[in-house]
Scaffold this motif. Structure first.
Motif, PDB file in Angstrom:
ATOM      1  N   LYS A   1       9.156  -8.157  31.757  1.00 20.28           N
ATOM      2  CA  LYS A   1       9.757  -7.883  33.065  1.00 20.28           C
ATOM      3  C   LYS A   1      11.216  -7.463  32.927  1.00 20.28           C
ATOM      4  CE  LYS A   1       6.900 -11.032  35.800  1.00 20.28           C
ATOM      5  NZ  LYS A   1       6.874 -12.282  36.575  1.00 20.28           N
ATOM      6  N   ASP A   2      11.927  -8.115  31.999  1.00 24.48           N
ATOM      7  CA  ASP A   2      13.342  -7.805  31.800  1.00 24.48           C
ATOM      8  C   ASP A   2      13.565  -6.389  31.263  1.00 24.48           C
ATOM      9  OD1 ASP A   2      13.964 -10.344  32.662  1.00 24.48           O
ATOM     10  OD2 ASP A   2      14.380 -11.136  30.653  1.00 24.48           O
ATOM     11  N   SER A   3      12.514  -5.786  30.715  1.00 22.60           N
ATOM     12  CA  SER A   3      12.626  -4.428  30.155  1.00 22.60           C
ATOM     13  C   SER A   3      12.091  -3.368  31.101  1.00 22.60           C
ATOM     14  CB  SER A   3      11.847  -4.345  28.839  1.00 22.60           C
ATOM     15  OG  SER A   3      12.375  -5.237  27.904  1.00 22.60           O
ATOM     16  N   ASP A   4      11.733  -3.778  32.311  1.00 20.10           N
ATOM     17  CA  ASP A   4      11.186  -2.820  33.273  1.00 20.10           C
ATOM     18  C   ASP A   4      12.324  -1.920  33.770  1.00 20.10           C
ATOM     19  OD1 ASP A   4       9.079  -1.733  34.772  1.00 20.10           O
ATOM     20  OD2 ASP A   4       9.620  -2.938  36.528  1.00 20.10           O
ATOM     21  N   ASP A   5      12.232  -0.659  33.433  1.00 18.63           N
ATOM     22  CA  ASP A   5      13.275   0.293  33.814  1.00 18.63           C
ATOM     23  C   ASP A   5      12.633   1.649  34.098  1.00 18.63           C
ATOM     24  OD1 ASP A   5      12.673   1.361  31.288  1.00 18.63           O
ATOM     25  OD2 ASP A   5      14.511   0.617  30.362  1.00 18.63           O
ATOM     26  N   ASP A   6      13.455   2.674  34.279  1.00 16.74           N
ATOM     27  CA  ASP A   6      12.934   4.011  34.594  1.00 16.74           C
ATOM     28  C   ASP A   6      12.028   4.558  33.482  1.00 16.74           C
ATOM     29  OD1 ASP A   6      14.253   3.974  36.998  1.00 16.74           O
ATOM     30  OD2 ASP A   6      15.966   5.161  36.293  1.00 16.74           O
ATOM     31  N   ARG A   7      12.381   4.279  32.217  1.00 15.62           N
ATOM     32  CA  ARG A   7      11.550   4.774  31.107  1.00 15.62           C
ATOM     33  C   ARG A   7      10.176   4.114  31.103  1.00 15.62           C
ATOM     34  NH1 ARG A   7      13.074   3.983  25.678  1.00 15.62           N
ATOM     35  NH2 ARG A   7      13.598   1.935  26.377  1.00 15.62           N
ATOM     36  N   THR A   8      10.140   2.787  31.242  1.00 16.95           N
ATOM     37  CA  THR A   8       8.838   2.113  31.233  1.00 16.95           C
ATOM     38  C   THR A   8       8.024   2.543  32.444  1.00 16.95           C
ATOM     39  OG1 THR A   8       9.766   0.122  32.280  1.00 16.95           O
ATOM     40  CG2 THR A   8       9.575   0.118  29.867  1.00 16.95           C
ATOM     41  N   GLN A   9       8.667   2.705  33.578  1.00 12.29           N
ATOM     42  CA  GLN A   9       7.936   3.155  34.762  1.00 12.29           C
ATOM     43  C   GLN A   9       7.454   4.596  34.615  1.00 12.29           C
ATOM     44  OE1 GLN A   9       6.662   1.492  37.428  1.00 12.29           O
ATOM     45  NE2 GLN A   9       7.256  -0.228  36.123  1.00 12.29           N
ATOM     46  N   ALA A  10       8.207   5.412  33.887  1.00  6.29           N
ATOM     47  CA  ALA A  10       7.750   6.774  33.622  1.00  6.29           C
ATOM     48  C   ALA A  10       6.492   6.745  32.753  1.00  6.29           C
ATOM     49  CB  ALA A  10       8.857   7.587  32.939  1.00  6.29           C
ATOM     50  N   PHE A  11       6.440   5.839  31.762  1.00  8.88           N
ATOM     51  CA  PHE A  11       5.244   5.736  30.930  1.00  8.88           C
ATOM     52  C   PHE A  11       4.082   5.166  31.730  1.00  8.88           C
ATOM     53  CE2 PHE A  11       2.433   4.184  27.573  1.00  8.88           C
ATOM     54  CZ  PHE A  11       2.337   5.332  26.806  1.00  8.88           C
ATOM     55  N   VAL A  12       4.363   4.219  32.625  1.00  6.53           N
ATOM     56  CA  VAL A  12       3.324   3.707  33.523  1.00  6.53           C
ATOM     57  C   VAL A  12       2.736   4.868  34.325  1.00  6.53           C
ATOM     58  CG1 VAL A  12       2.907   2.302  35.591  1.00  6.53           C
ATOM     59  CG2 VAL A  12       4.201   1.343  33.673  1.00  6.53           C
ATOM     60  N   GLY A  13       3.585   5.755  34.792  1.00 10.10           N
ATOM     61  CA  GLY A  13       3.116   6.918  35.539  1.00 10.10           C
ATOM     62  C   GLY A  13       2.197   7.798  34.705  1.00 10.10           C
ATOM     63  N   VAL A  14       2.537   7.991  33.436  1.00  5.03           N
ATOM     64  CA  VAL A  14       1.695   8.786  32.536  1.00  5.03           C
ATOM     65  C   VAL A  14       0.339   8.103  32.377  1.00  5.03           C
ATOM     66  CG1 VAL A  14       1.418   9.494  30.132  1.00  5.03           C
ATOM     67  CG2 VAL A  14       3.581   9.917  31.314  1.00  5.03           C
ATOM     68  N   VAL A  15       0.363   6.794  32.125  1.00  2.82           N
ATOM     69  CA  VAL A  15      -0.874   6.037  31.904  1.00  2.82           C
ATOM     70  C   VAL A  15      -1.752   6.043  33.159  1.00  2.82           C
ATOM     71  CG1 VAL A  15      -1.765   3.699  31.497  1.00  2.82           C
ATOM     72  CG2 VAL A  15       0.055   4.610  30.055  1.00  2.82           C
ATOM     73  N   ARG A  16      -1.129   5.979  34.304  1.00  2.00           N
ATOM     74  CA  ARG A  16      -1.888   5.972  35.559  1.00  2.00           C
ATOM     75  C   ARG A  16      -2.320   7.367  35.994  1.00  2.00           C
ATOM     76  NH1 ARG A  16       0.623   1.142  39.232  1.00  2.00           N
ATOM     77  NH2 ARG A  16      -0.563  -0.489  38.176  1.00  2.00           N
ATOM     78  N   GLY A  17      -1.930   8.368  35.251  1.00  2.00           N
ATOM     79  CA  GLY A  17      -2.395   9.716  35.551  1.00  2.00           C
ATOM     80  C   GLY A  17      -1.574  10.469  36.577  1.00  2.00           C
ATOM     81  N   ARG A  18      -0.378   9.985  36.859  1.00  2.00           N
ATOM     82  CA  ARG A  18       0.471  10.732  37.784  1.00  2.00           C
ATOM     83  C   ARG A  18       0.887  12.044  37.146  1.00  2.00           C
ATOM     84  NH1 ARG A  18       4.086   5.667  38.470  1.00  2.00           N
ATOM     85  NH2 ARG A  18       2.664   4.310  39.614  1.00  2.00           N
TER      86      ARG A  18
END
Length: 191
Positions: free
Chosen positions: A167-184
């Motif tokens: 949770k402490d590492s949740d930032d724009d980069r990790t959210q960008a990778f989440v977007g890739v994984v989720r198919g955005r």
């Protein structure tokens, strides 16, 4: 700054890594790890995120479950189970397990003491006809050999692969990778 994604054996980060590299200027490093390291690579700062075999424990983690994996038994070509299309837990009751006995299988059958070994080594032992190994399908494919076959075990629970990060590492980069994984897509308003 490089985004470091660790992945457990059998997990396949390639399609997400390609999408990341197509969209982003930041570099991405893929780090193969053992399943036993899934949590420690995050705690030690060696990886930003992990494609992990769930569960990974901790209230300080964020997790997105991604997909399920079928359990399979790996046996040598000469093993009686090799001719089955699929097997059940009952079919495994008298088998010698090289790498742990699934909880759902009766541990009452006599067990030889095998030394600790890697999954690759355990599959080599199964190939020799000395025992069987139950692993997720992706792991059986990863360690495929011409002298073994794998059969789905119909009544064992599947395993899940998920993307895990602190949770402490949740930032724009990790959210960008989440977007890739989720198919955005690259044009998504959440990207």
């Amino acid at each position: 700054m490089t985004l470091r994604i660790a992945f457990t054996p059998g997990a396949t980060p390639d399609k997400w890594a390609r999408a990341w590299r197509d969209r982003r200027s930041e570099s991405l490093e893929l780090l193969p790890i053992e399943e036993s390291e899934q949590r420690s690579v995050l705690d030690q700062g060696r990886a930003d995120m992990v494609l992990a075999r769930l569960p990974v424990e901790g209230d300080d983690l964020l997790c997105i479950p991604l997909y399920e994996e079928l359990p399979v038994v790996v046996v040598g070509l000469e093993h009686p189970l090799s001719v089955y299309d699929e097997v059940s837990v009952a079919d495994l009751a008298d088998e010698q397990f090289v790498l742990g006995v699934p909880a759902e299988v009766s541990a009452a059958s006599p067990q030889l003491d095998f030394p600790p070994m890697s999954t690759r080594d355990a599959i080599e032992v199964a190939a020799s006809g000395t025992g069987v190994v139950v692993v997720p399908l992706s792991v059986a494919r990863l360690h495929h050999r011409k002298d073994v076959v794998h059969k789905v075990v119909t009544d064992l629970p599947s395993t899940r692969i998920g993307l895990v990060w602190l949770k402490d590492s949740d930032d724009d980069r990790t959210q960008a990778f989440v977007g890739v994984v989720r198919g955005r897509t690259a044009r998504s308003s959440r990207e």
